[in-house]
Scaffold this motif. Structure first.
Motif, PDB file in Angstrom:
ATOM      1  N   UNK A  89      17.788  43.257  40.560  1.00 49.17           N
ATOM      2  CA  UNK A  89      19.270  43.463  41.188  1.00 49.17           C
ATOM      3  C   UNK A  89      20.243  42.626  40.920  1.00 49.17           C
ATOM      4  N   UNK A  90      19.968  41.120  40.648  1.00 51.29           N
ATOM      5  CA  UNK A  90      21.038  40.176  40.083  1.00 51.29           C
ATOM      6  C   UNK A  90      21.268  40.480  38.876  1.00 51.29           C
ATOM      7  N   UNK A  91      20.189  40.658  37.807  1.00 56.42           N
ATOM      8  CA  UNK A  91      20.688  40.812  36.395  1.00 56.42           C
ATOM      9  C   UNK A  91      21.457  42.153  36.367  1.00 56.42           C
ATOM     10  N   UNK A  92      21.139  43.198  36.688  1.00 51.20           N
ATOM     11  CA  UNK A  92      21.776  44.305  36.665  1.00 51.20           C
ATOM     12  C   UNK A  92      23.285  44.259  37.264  1.00 51.20           C
ATOM     13  N   UNK A  93      23.289  43.497  38.113  1.00 53.56           N
ATOM     14  CA  UNK A  93      24.811  43.075  38.871  1.00 53.56           C
ATOM     15  C   UNK A  93      25.637  42.525  37.988  1.00 53.56           C
ATOM     16  N   UNK A  94      25.201  41.678  36.793  1.00 54.75           N
ATOM     17  CA  UNK A  94      25.881  40.731  36.081  1.00 54.75           C
ATOM     18  C   UNK A  94      26.563  41.478  35.046  1.00 54.75           C
ATOM     19  N   UNK A  95      27.830  41.354  35.030  1.00 53.91           N
ATOM     20  CA  UNK A  95      28.568  42.173  33.899  1.00 53.91           C
ATOM     21  C   UNK A  95      28.573  41.271  32.611  1.00 53.91           C
ATOM     22  N   UNK A  96      28.301  40.040  32.600  1.00 60.27           N
ATOM     23  CA  UNK A  96      28.458  39.350  31.128  1.00 60.27           C
ATOM     24  C   UNK A  96      27.192  39.728  30.589  1.00 60.27           C
ATOM     25  N   UNK A 154      33.290  34.892  38.840  1.00 57.12           N
ATOM     26  CA  UNK A 154      33.944  35.169  37.698  1.00 57.12           C
ATOM     27  C   UNK A 154      34.661  36.658  37.867  1.00 57.12           C
ATOM     28  N   UNK A 155      34.633  37.161  39.137  1.00 56.89           N
ATOM     29  CA  UNK A 155      35.284  38.556  39.391  1.00 56.89           C
ATOM     30  C   UNK A 155      36.597  38.218  39.508  1.00 56.89           C
ATOM     31  N   UNK A 156      37.726  39.040  39.041  1.00 50.56           N
ATOM     32  CA  UNK A 156      38.744  39.112  39.063  1.00 50.56           C
ATOM     33  C   UNK A 156      39.557  39.937  40.068  1.00 50.56           C
ATOM     34  N   UNK A 158      40.006  41.709  43.195  1.00 53.14           N
ATOM     35  CA  UNK A 158      39.848  41.058  44.767  1.00 53.14           C
ATOM     36  C   UNK A 158      38.971  42.019  45.618  1.00 53.14           C
ATOM     37  N   UNK A 159      39.179  43.386  45.639  1.00 54.22           N
ATOM     38  CA  UNK A 159      38.083  44.094  46.314  1.00 54.22           C
ATOM     39  C   UNK A 159      36.935  43.810  45.851  1.00 54.22           C
ATOM     40  N   UNK A 160      36.300  43.911  44.594  1.00 56.66           N
ATOM     41  CA  UNK A 160      35.117  43.605  44.339  1.00 56.66           C
ATOM     42  C   UNK A 160      34.415  42.301  44.549  1.00 56.66           C
ATOM     43  N   UNK A 161      35.343  41.059  44.579  1.00 51.45           N
ATOM     44  CA  UNK A 161      35.205  39.853  44.785  1.00 51.45           C
ATOM     45  C   UNK A 161      35.009  39.609  46.083  1.00 51.45           C
ATOM     46  N   UNK A 162      35.666  40.199  47.105  1.00 53.90           N
ATOM     47  CA  UNK A 162      35.489  39.995  48.538  1.00 53.90           C
ATOM     48  C   UNK A 162      34.047  40.750  48.824  1.00 53.90           C
ATOM     49  N   UNK A 163      33.872  42.129  48.291  1.00 50.74           N
ATOM     50  CA  UNK A 163      32.435  42.540  48.627  1.00 50.74           C
ATOM     51  C   UNK A 163      31.448  41.802  48.182  1.00 50.74           C
ATOM     52  N   UNK A 370      56.512  33.867  39.003  1.00 54.80           N
ATOM     53  CA  UNK A 370      56.128  35.313  39.504  1.00 54.80           C
ATOM     54  C   UNK A 370      54.923  35.599  38.123  1.00 54.80           C
ATOM     55  N   UNK A 371      53.886  35.853  38.600  1.00 59.24           N
ATOM     56  CA  UNK A 371      52.709  36.399  37.506  1.00 59.24           C
ATOM     57  C   UNK A 371      52.446  37.506  37.968  1.00 59.24           C
ATOM     58  N   UNK A 372      52.311  38.399  36.539  1.00 55.88           N
ATOM     59  CA  UNK A 372      52.209  39.773  36.392  1.00 55.88           C
ATOM     60  C   UNK A 372      50.713  39.732  35.746  1.00 55.88           C
ATOM     61  N   UNK A 373      49.778  40.621  36.244  1.00 55.31           N
ATOM     62  CA  UNK A 373      48.394  40.836  35.412  1.00 55.31           C
ATOM     63  C   UNK A 373      48.294  42.114  35.330  1.00 55.31           C
ATOM     64  N   UNK A 374      47.695  42.730  34.330  1.00 54.06           N
ATOM     65  CA  UNK A 374      46.960  43.959  34.119  1.00 54.06           C
ATOM     66  C   UNK A 374      45.633  43.670  33.604  1.00 54.06           C
ATOM     67  N   UNK A 375      44.552  44.282  34.236  1.00 48.44           N
ATOM     68  CA  UNK A 375      42.981  44.004  33.391  1.00 48.44           C
ATOM     69  C   UNK A 375      42.349  45.251  34.221  1.00 48.44           C
ATOM     70  N   UNK A 376      41.309  45.252  33.380  1.00 49.10           N
ATOM     71  CA  UNK A 376      40.148  46.177  33.622  1.00 49.10           C
ATOM     72  C   UNK A 376      39.144  45.761  34.468  1.00 49.10           C
ATOM     73  N   UNK A 377      38.525  46.169  35.555  1.00 48.88           N
ATOM     74  CA  UNK A 377      37.304  45.622  36.399  1.00 48.88           C
ATOM     75  C   UNK A 377      36.536  46.599  36.049  1.00 48.88           C
ATOM     76  N   UNK A 378      35.322  46.484  36.860  1.00 45.36           N
ATOM     77  CA  UNK A 378      33.962  47.412  36.557  1.00 45.36           C
ATOM     78  C   UNK A 378      34.392  48.590  37.706  1.00 45.36           C
ATOM     79  N   UNK A 379      35.092  48.548  38.549  1.00 44.09           N
ATOM     80  CA  UNK A 379      35.607  49.606  39.351  1.00 44.09           C
ATOM     81  C   UNK A 379      37.208  50.057  39.197  1.00 44.09           C
ATOM     82  N   UNK A 380      37.926  49.195  38.908  1.00 41.49           N
ATOM     83  CA  UNK A 380      39.492  49.580  38.953  1.00 41.49           C
ATOM     84  C   UNK A 380      40.138  49.135  37.839  1.00 41.49           C
TER      85      UNK A 380
END
Length: 457
Positions: A89-96, A154-156, A158-163, A370-380
């Motif tokens: 479970x931990x290995x397959x949760x690891x995106x790196x 390492x998760x950026x 916020x929704x995934x990190x909180x979860x 003011x910081x503007x960010x645009x990136x792709x996570x595993x869900x969003x």
């Protein structure tokens, strides 16, 4: 009680599996629950079924033998398979990790459990050598915990990190006690300590239900607050249309009579009366302008979707608002993935970003970043607007999405900016999340579902 615990673990395993059965990590999380339940299934067989069905089993001794064999097998599966399932479970949760790396670890990590099964008598007495077992079980547990913690850090998104935070708490802490009672205590010849796992499972179940209601656990989240906001917006939209129509009719009458009074005052040369008529006309225009602004923010949004580069929309907004940044001595920093393509309504995206940036400028009257960010996570696909301003107090934070709620004491602010942004994100089947700390600033995240990402340029 043992039967209740068994069915509780099975229910949790199925609940987790149904959240997203296509994800490998979710399947291993469900497998961890089912493998971990084997000890309780063995106890149900040994302590409930065999004694209660003793009469019937005496007539059919082969059934009794089959049940005892089943009990030993599921107990062996739990003790030998639980560390492996948790590690997977931990290995397959690891995106790196790449897919190939995960496959190598998956097959290599299977060697110790298979060797353990090969050297362990299972029937008539299950006899694991726990001093040998602990040599690989503890490293598996520690490695799994380390991977889950590193993935969280390492998760950026916020929704995934909180979860991930609550998932780690609800899995790592209970499994620490499970491993302690199953493996470590048996080295001390305490073979009854596993019964404490009943209390562990009960506490874990209560916490999962409580936390899932508010935050989420492995994708399970009951969005009571979301439904409240949705129904409020629908009611306001309908109500605003009715009120807007009524007020426009009445204000139209006032404006008409103001014009007639003004004409009469001009004919009779009454300057004071003309001033009164001008006040009435100005008030009428102000009311109409205010109602049009409210109606514009609360109208039912119809998306006109296109595939766009979100970086271009962000750049346009930043360029338009550059005078505000310069006037307030705000430095604008950008961390943008230039290659992403998004299916969205670019007009509403621009309006949302403008609202969020203006909110940020208002929070930084004496300058800031003011910081503007645009990136792709595993869900969003995530667009983040972060300021270093005054922040939002904890008592106000739960209400900032409510229509007409505002901490700004200005006549031109209706408290509809964030409600509008929330409404637009709902139309995109996305999410809007806010993090804020008084004195340290606010970050607003626009979370578009990954299915709206149409590749890279």
């Amino acid at each position: 009680m043992m039967v209740f615990i068994l069915f509780t673990i099975w229910a949790l395993g199925l609940l987790v599996l149904f959240t997203d059965p296509r994800r490998t990590s979710i399947r291993w999380a469900s497998a961890t629950a089912f493998v971990g339940s084997g000890g309780f299934l063995a106890a149900v067989i040994d302590e409930i079924i065999l004694p209660d069905w003793a009469g019937a089993l005496a007539v059919h001794p082969e059934w009794s033998t089959a049940l005892r064999v089943l009990s030993r097998c599921v107990s062996a599966l739990t003790q030998d398979g639980l560390p492996y399932a948790f590690l997977m479970f931990a290995v397959h949760s690891c995106e790196s990790f790449s897919r190939k790396t995960k496959a190598i670890i998956q097959y290599a990590a299977l060697i110790p459990p298979l060797i353990m099964l090969a050297i362990t008598p299972i029937y008539p007495v299950l006899a694991f050598n726990y001093r040998i077992m602990i040599v690989w079980v503890i490293p598996y547990f520690l490695a799994a915990c380390a991977l889950l913690v590193l993935q969280y850090r390492s998760e950026k998104d916020p929704l995934v990190k909180k979860n991930s935070f609550f998932t780690n708490i609800l899995i790592i802490v209970p499994l620490f006690f499970v491993f302690l009672f199953i493996y470590v205590m048996r080295i001390q010849n305490d073979y009854e300590a596993w019964r404490y796992n009943i209390l562990v499972v009960v506490i874990q179940f209560v916490l999962i239900v409580a936390i899932s209601l508010k935050y989420g656990f492995l994708g399970v989240r009951l969005r009571v607050e979301k439904r409240r906001l949705d129904s409020t917006l629908r009611a306001l939209t309908s109500g605003a249309q009715i009120i807007n129509h009524t007020i426009k009719n009445e204000v139209g009458k006032i404006s008409l009579y103001a014009d007639r009074i003004d004409a009469y005052a001009a004919d009779t040369r009454q300057p004071g009366l003309r001033e009164d008529a001008a006040v009435l006309a100005a008030s009428s225009r102000h009311i109409l302008e205010m109602m049009n602004r409210i109606q514009e923010q609360l109208r039912d949004i119809v998306l006109q979707e296109k595939t766009v580069q979100p970086i271009r929309v962000i750049a346009e907004v930043a360029q338009t608002l550059q005078p505000y940044a310069e006037a307030q001595q705000v430095s604008v920093l950008a961390e943008l993935d230039e290659s992403l393509l998004l299916r969205c309504d670019p007009v509403h995206l621009r309006e949302m970003l403008t609202n969020l940036c203006m909110n940020a400028f208002e929070a930084m009257k004496t300058g800031g970043t003011l910081r503007l960010q645009l990136f792709l996570s595993k869900k969003h696909l995530v667009i983040a607007v972060a300021d270093s301003g005054v922040g939002i107090s904890p008592e106000n934070l739960p209400h900032v999405l409510d229509p007409f709620f505002s901490t700004k004491k200005t006549a031109q602010n209706f408290g509809l900016g964030l409600s509008y942004c929330y409404n637009v994100m709902q139309k995109h089947h996305g999410r809007l999340e806010i993090e804020s700390e008084p004195g340290r600033g606010t970050t607003v995240y626009l979370l578009f579902p990954q299915k709206r990402v149409e590749g890279r340029t």
